[in-house]
Design a protein around this motif. Structure first.
Motif, mmCIF file in Angstrom:
data_model
loop_
_atom_site.group_PDB
_atom_site.id
_atom_site.type_symbol
_atom_site.label_atom_id
_atom_site.label_comp_id
_atom_site.label_asym_id
_atom_site.label_seq_id
_atom_site.Cartn_x
_atom_site.Cartn_y
_atom_site.Cartn_z
ATOM 1 N N LEU A 199 0.842 -1.211 0.000
ATOM 2 C CA LEU A 199 0.000 0.000 0.000
ATOM 3 C C LEU A 199 0.871 1.253 0.000
ATOM 4 O O LEU A 199 0.539 2.250 -0.650
ATOM 5 C CB LEU A 199 -0.930 -0.017 1.215
ATOM 6 C CG LEU A 199 -2.030 -1.091 1.167
ATOM 7 C CD1 LEU A 199 -2.660 -1.289 2.552
ATOM 8 C CD2 LEU A 199 -3.110 -0.724 0.144
ATOM 9 N N ILE B 179 -4.089 -5.520 -4.922
ATOM 10 C CA ILE B 179 -3.717 -4.092 -4.850
ATOM 11 C C ILE B 179 -2.913 -3.703 -6.096
ATOM 12 O O ILE B 179 -3.153 -2.660 -6.705
ATOM 13 C CB ILE B 179 -2.892 -3.812 -3.566
ATOM 14 C CG1 ILE B 179 -3.736 -4.053 -2.310
ATOM 15 C CG2 ILE B 179 -2.320 -2.393 -3.582
ATOM 16 C CD1 ILE B 179 -2.921 -4.216 -1.013
ATOM 17 N N ASP C 242 -11.476 -3.669 1.054
ATOM 18 C CA ASP C 242 -11.484 -2.531 0.130
ATOM 19 C C ASP C 242 -12.939 -2.376 -0.296
ATOM 20 O O ASP C 242 -13.413 -3.097 -1.183
ATOM 21 C CB ASP C 242 -10.568 -2.810 -1.068
ATOM 22 C CG ASP C 242 -10.429 -1.568 -1.964
ATOM 23 O OD1 ASP C 242 -10.988 -0.499 -1.611
ATOM 24 O OD2 ASP C 242 -9.754 -1.672 -3.008
#
Lengths: 213, 213
Positions: free
Chosen positions: A21, A74, A59
């Motif tokens: 992230l 991701i 998410d």
């Protein structure tokens, strides 16, 4: 309804996801799971991961477990943000995919156990099982011999660019560098240079700063 | 310069790749590697897989090792041929991705070892290490408890459709069904139904027919 990571700041698997992230410059909420109280083995956490292991990931309405499934998601869902971690070229991606498997099935099998035995157990007040150390070190050394040959011909494991395959190693490499196992990395010059390079990434520094809080 | 698989017809990892190619209706050349002569530990095989394990895979100039990296590549590169094994929807793919990790890191860790100890070792004239069986069965039972809950709410592991996550299990499930470990699958009705379904796939029958030659 943004991104949420449930985990422990010192869990290598949770760190792997936070690092991904950070490379993507994505904001997220971190929810601490109290492992000593066994929160990861109870509801509501086991409704995200029925195996009762951190991290958990959300998410929006998507809920995932398994850190490597999170980072793949991701990397794809936010492909155009931050550092590219996968390749749109199918053949290049296949090579990255090979080293993703090697990390999970070969490197981590030895590296995670060594990190747990030598570094984490003493922190938790448990005793290292010394009988396990030598065979695990032998196992890791064999893996690093293959890495040394690979990294002599390619700057990163997956090719010329940093990728998810390198990223997945960082938390365990970081832990092992604090132990006597460090010598296995330092004896191999290309492995050593790769470790120095991946551990110096600004995104990793950001994760470590978060873990210190 | 087509697709080539180097392996052994009875290797679960080689079977996994051949099954994926069969689901995709792709032709390929199979090159037998003589494991008893240690061909997999020597050149030229180790130039494909430096870890010296079958299978090896080639598609034109692309060379891969790690069976699960091969099947991911095949599923993407030949997405429009045969059975769809992955999803273009990123969230659906992320769920498939979770169960791909579970197979590799949880199911196979116990299942492959059981298959090797109980089924393969006697074929090779080696003795089963009986002390390993009970803990491995306990480990597999815990994994199958999670599968039973999952398959009560979803026809397949990755969702409503058969996917690569199911496919990866087939060779080891097939082996274990020939052993006493079969009862662990049969005691769990949703797991049992899933096993019956995935083992009955025509592509798997094709692989088994090839293995008998």
């Amino acid at each position: 309804m943004g991104i949420k990571v449930q985990g422990h700041p010192l869990s290598p698997a949770a760190q792997r996801v936070m690092l991904c992230l950070a490379e993507k410059n994505l904001d997220y909420e971190f929810v601490s799971v109290d492992l000593t109280a066994g929160q990861h083995k109870k509801e509501p956490f086991i409704s995200i991961n029925p195996f009762g292991q951190v991290p958990g990931f959300e998410d929006g309405d998507l809920k995932l477990f398994e850190s490597r499934a999170m980072t793949r998601y991701i990397s794809q869902a936010y492909a155009d943000k931050g550092t590219p971690l996968i390749s749109k070229d199918l053949k290049k991606m296949a090579i990255i995919g090979v080293w993703l498997e090697v990390e999970a099935l070969k490197f981590d099998a030895a590296g995670h156990s060594l990190s747990f035995e030598i570094l984490i157990k003493p922190i938790l007040g448990m005793s290292t099982d010394e009988a396990l150390i030598e065979p695990l070190q032998g196992q890791l050394a064999s893996v690093l011999d293959v890495y040394e040959a690979r990294l002599a011909e390619s700057k990163y494991l997956g090719g010329d660019e940093f990728s998810l395959a390198d990223l997945h190693h960082i938390p365990i490499v970081n832990n092992l560098m604090k132990t006597k196992v460090k010598s296995l990395f330092e004896q191999r010059p290309h492995v050593k240079a790769w470790c120095d390079e991946i551990l110096a990434r600004p995104a990793w520094k950001k994760v470590l700063e978060g873990a210190r809080v």
